[in-house]
Write a protein that holds these residues in place. Structure first.
Motif, mmCIF file in Angstrom:
data_model
loop_
_atom_site.group_PDB
_atom_site.id
_atom_site.type_symbol
_atom_site.label_atom_id
_atom_site.label_comp_id
_atom_site.label_asym_id
_atom_site.label_seq_id
_atom_site.Cartn_x
_atom_site.Cartn_y
_atom_site.Cartn_z
ATOM 1 N N ILE A 23 3.044 5.067 -10.176
ATOM 2 C CA ILE A 23 4.335 4.408 -9.901
ATOM 3 C C ILE A 23 4.916 4.920 -8.578
ATOM 4 O O ILE A 23 5.464 4.147 -7.780
ATOM 5 N N ALA A 25 3.271 5.880 -5.994
ATOM 6 C CA ALA A 25 2.538 5.224 -4.895
ATOM 7 C C ALA A 25 3.047 3.801 -4.688
ATOM 8 O O ALA A 25 3.225 3.352 -3.553
ATOM 9 N N GLU A 26 3.300 3.119 -5.796
ATOM 10 C CA GLU A 26 3.751 1.732 -5.701
ATOM 11 C C GLU A 26 5.154 1.648 -5.082
ATOM 12 O O GLU A 26 5.423 0.783 -4.245
ATOM 13 N N SER A 29 4.926 2.386 -1.366
ATOM 14 C CA SER A 29 4.366 1.230 -0.658
ATOM 15 C C SER A 29 5.426 0.137 -0.503
ATOM 16 O O SER A 29 5.580 -0.455 0.572
ATOM 17 N N SER A 30 6.155 -0.107 -1.568
ATOM 18 C CA SER A 30 7.193 -1.147 -1.542
ATOM 19 C C SER A 30 8.285 -0.800 -0.522
ATOM 20 O O SER A 30 8.733 -1.664 0.248
ATOM 21 N N GLN A 32 7.977 1.100 2.105
ATOM 22 C CA GLN A 32 7.423 0.972 3.464
ATOM 23 C C GLN A 32 7.419 -0.493 3.902
ATOM 24 O O GLN A 32 7.713 -0.809 5.057
ATOM 25 N N ASP A 33 7.110 -1.397 2.976
ATOM 26 C CA ASP A 33 7.146 -2.835 3.281
ATOM 27 C C ASP A 33 8.559 -3.272 3.663
ATOM 28 O O ASP A 33 8.755 -4.023 4.625
ATOM 29 N N ILE A 34 9.533 -2.796 2.903
ATOM 30 C CA ILE A 34 10.927 -3.187 3.173
ATOM 31 C C ILE A 34 11.354 -2.675 4.556
ATOM 32 O O ILE A 34 11.952 -3.405 5.350
ATOM 33 N N GLN A 36 9.481 -1.881 7.126
ATOM 34 C CA GLN A 36 8.772 -2.633 8.182
ATOM 35 C C GLN A 36 9.430 -3.983 8.420
ATOM 36 O O GLN A 36 9.670 -4.387 9.559
ATOM 37 N N GLU A 37 9.740 -4.646 7.314
ATOM 38 C CA GLU A 37 10.310 -5.999 7.415
ATOM 39 C C GLU A 37 11.690 -5.946 8.078
ATOM 40 O O GLU A 37 12.003 -6.737 8.962
ATOM 41 N N TYR A 58 17.860 0.108 -2.655
ATOM 42 C CA TYR A 58 16.794 0.185 -3.673
ATOM 43 C C TYR A 58 17.335 0.716 -5.004
ATOM 44 O O TYR A 58 16.928 0.294 -6.071
ATOM 45 N N TYR B 32 0.675 -8.796 -2.531
ATOM 46 C CA TYR B 32 1.254 -7.496 -2.867
ATOM 47 C C TYR B 32 2.722 -7.707 -3.249
ATOM 48 O O TYR B 32 3.302 -8.772 -2.974
ATOM 49 N N TYR B 34 5.828 -6.798 -2.405
ATOM 50 C CA TYR B 34 6.943 -7.205 -1.542
ATOM 51 C C TYR B 34 6.757 -8.638 -1.042
ATOM 52 O O TYR B 34 7.722 -9.405 -0.927
ATOM 53 N N GLN B 49 13.708 -5.515 -6.986
ATOM 54 C CA GLN B 49 12.467 -4.736 -7.151
ATOM 55 C C GLN B 49 12.394 -4.069 -8.517
ATOM 56 O O GLN B 49 11.322 -3.954 -9.100
ATOM 57 N N TYR B 53 8.626 -5.013 -10.111
ATOM 58 C CA TYR B 53 7.492 -4.073 -10.187
ATOM 59 C C TYR B 53 7.166 -3.654 -11.625
ATOM 60 O O TYR B 53 5.990 -3.679 -12.007
ATOM 61 N N ARG B 57 3.549 -4.499 -13.710
ATOM 62 C CA ARG B 57 2.772 -3.493 -14.464
ATOM 63 C C ARG B 57 2.583 -3.935 -15.918
ATOM 64 O O ARG B 57 1.516 -3.758 -16.500
ATOM 65 N N TRP B 69 -5.797 -1.535 -5.099
ATOM 66 C CA TRP B 69 -5.154 -0.928 -3.930
ATOM 67 C C TRP B 69 -6.009 -1.206 -2.684
ATOM 68 O O TRP B 69 -7.233 -1.142 -2.756
ATOM 69 N N HIS B 75 -0.282 1.277 5.849
ATOM 70 C CA HIS B 75 -0.074 1.947 4.552
ATOM 71 C C HIS B 75 -0.741 1.183 3.401
ATOM 72 O O HIS B 75 -0.983 -0.024 3.507
ATOM 73 N N PRO B 76 -1.039 1.903 2.295
ATOM 74 C CA PRO B 76 -1.716 1.230 1.175
ATOM 75 C C PRO B 76 -0.785 0.260 0.439
ATOM 76 O O PRO B 76 0.428 0.515 0.349
ATOM 77 N N ARG B 77 -1.375 -0.809 -0.066
ATOM 78 C CA ARG B 77 -0.600 -1.786 -0.831
ATOM 79 C C ARG B 77 -1.389 -2.149 -2.085
ATOM 80 O O ARG B 77 -2.621 -2.224 -2.050
ATOM 81 N N ARG B 78 -0.634 -2.429 -3.131
ATOM 82 C CA ARG B 78 -1.312 -2.870 -4.365
ATOM 83 C C ARG B 78 -1.231 -4.394 -4.414
ATOM 84 O O ARG B 78 -0.131 -4.956 -4.384
#
Lengths: 331, 111
Positions: A23, A25-26, A29-30, A32-34, A36-37, A58, B32, B34, B49, B53, B57, B69, B75-78
């Motif tokens: 969780i 990691a997820e 990642s989420s 980081q996406d926000i 970036q956007e 968040y 993914y 987002y 979110q 999320y 799951r 993943w 960066h990594p994304r699922r």
């Protein structure tokens, strides 16, 4: 450690270890996406100010973590009805014991000031809190370890036709008040009009049919007759009302509780007072001619009678609890 | 709570009922989290979110989604996509949804 990592770790600290890494990691990642956007849209580079704004949006770490977890209960909806029932019974028993103790202490003259009344109420309050605590703790343990899926299975097996087999517990069978009225009238007549009949006698000589009285009730018992008369008259009124009503109502249950409390007071006065039955030593001597001495038979019998009256107190107490519980449920 | 507030508080519950079908329908191609959130928002369904999320799951644990993943850009994304079971579920839910829409249309038009 960056602000982002601190936030992710904080969320993770509120999650079960098994799911934590995944969780975390997820969420990272989420985020980081926000970031970036937002950075691409506004032209602002990702810095601490932007991170703070995104994290604020968040949500609080505890709240984010909670959204990943199933609803958690101390006592869940499957067990709550049973918990509520047990709690009401437990509190009813505590209240009944408190009433008994108070009635007993009042009857023997042990309560002589308002401070002592307050101490009794405080005792009741402490008992209720302790009962609440024990019942809650027990059900928390059951909630954790009981296979609740089995309970759900039983719900599916439920047959509405069973409702028809269930007796109507609010209905008063006519025989109950009629029998009670007959016995109460018998007691009123016997103890007020024919008190001499209340004795155990034996034939002394068969030839001249001479009788000897073995056991009689003492003055200590007859001193309670005015109170018993009040109780019996009130009982007659109560049973008459139940014949008229035919169904239990909150007020009839309250009246029965009142009668039981009154009877407990009288019973305690009898238990704690002087002996209530008398053995005539001369008659005993006559009956026991040549046998072992019967010196203690009077004392032993009075102890036995006190024990029987004590059982009657416990039964009354049980009835108070039962009626109190049903009265609360009916309302 | 005023009647207006009661209606307001009931609206999210009304929307919640369609979220699962909306999410599954948008994951017939791999996405993914987002990107899915943005997709749904562009089509008029706003979800935060904190709802999406955990839902992803849950759907994965029910076997309706699959995830993997992958490292994209920096960066990594699922990535999530519907499974075979998920596709069957979409068909069933679509039919149920159409039935609900038809039923409610009849009710609201006073038939």
């Amino acid at each position: 450690m960056s602000l982002l990592d601190r936030y992710v770790k904080e969320v993770g600290s509120h999650l079960p270890p098994k799911q934590r890494t995944d969780i975390e990691a997820e969420i990272k990642s989420s985020l980081q996406d926000i970031l970036q956007e937002k950075s691409a849209r506004t032209g602002v580079t990702v810095d601490e100010t932007l991170m703070l704004a995104v994290l604020k949006e968040y949500g609080k770490p505890e709240k984010v973590a909670a959204s990943y977890l199933p609803p958690r209960y101390l006592i869940g909806p499957e067990l709550f009805p049973i918990f509520w029932l047990v709690l009401k019974i437990g509190l009813g028993i505590v209240a009944a014991i408190a009433v008994l103790v108070f009635a007993a202490r009042t009857a023997v003259g042990d309560i002589q000031s308002w401070a002592e009344v307050g101490a009794n109420i405080s005792g009741l309050f402490n008992g209720a809190i302790a009962t609440l605590g024990w019942v809650v703790v027990t059900f928390i343990i059951l909630e954790r370890f009981l296979p609740l899926q089995k309970l759900k299975g039983k719900e599916r097996d439920w047959d509405p036709a069973e409702l028809l087999k269930k007796p109507d517990t609010e209905l008063i069978p006519l025989s109950t008040p009629i029998v009670a009225i007959l016995f109460t009238l018998a007691a009123l007549i016997l103890f007020n009009i024919f008190p001499d009949f209340v004795a155990i006698k034996a034939v002394k000589t068969l030839t001249d049919n001479e009788w000897v009285t073995l056991i009689t009730l003492t003055d200590a018992f007859y001193a309670q007759i005015p109170w018993l008369n009040v109780l019996w008259l009130l009982s007659l009124g109560f049973h008459g009302a139940t014949i008229w009503q035919r169904r239990w109502q909150p007020w009839t249950r309250a009246a029965q509780i009142g009668l039981h409390v009154f009877s407990i007071v009288i019973l305690i006065r009898l238990i704690t007072g002087a002996d209530i039955i008398y053995f005539d030593p001369a008659a005993l001597e006559y009956l026991n001619a040549g046998g072992a001495p019967l010196d203690n038979i009077g004392a032993i019998s009075n102890i036995g009678l006190r024990a029987a009256l004590g059982i009657a107190v416990v039964v009354s107490l049980f009835e108070i609890g039962k009626n109190g519980y049903k009265m609360v449920n009916q309302q | 709570m005023t009647p207006d507030e009661q209606i307001e508080s009931g609206l999210p519950a009304l929307r919640r009922g369609v979220i699962v079908l909306a999410v599954l329908s948008q994951l017939q191609t791999e996405k993914y989290g987002y990107a899915l959130l943005k997709d749904l928002s562009d089509k008029g369904l706003e979800i935060d979110q904190g709802t999406l999320y955990p839902l992803l799951r849950r759907l994965e644990s029910q076997g309706l989604l699959q995830s993997s993943w992958r490292v994209d850009a920096d960066h990594p994304r699922r990535y999530y996509v519907v499974s075979d079971a998920g596709r069957k579920a979409i068909v069933q839910m679509q039919s149920e949804w159409r039935g609900i829409v038809e039923m409610m249309s009849r009710m609201l038009s006073g038939e």
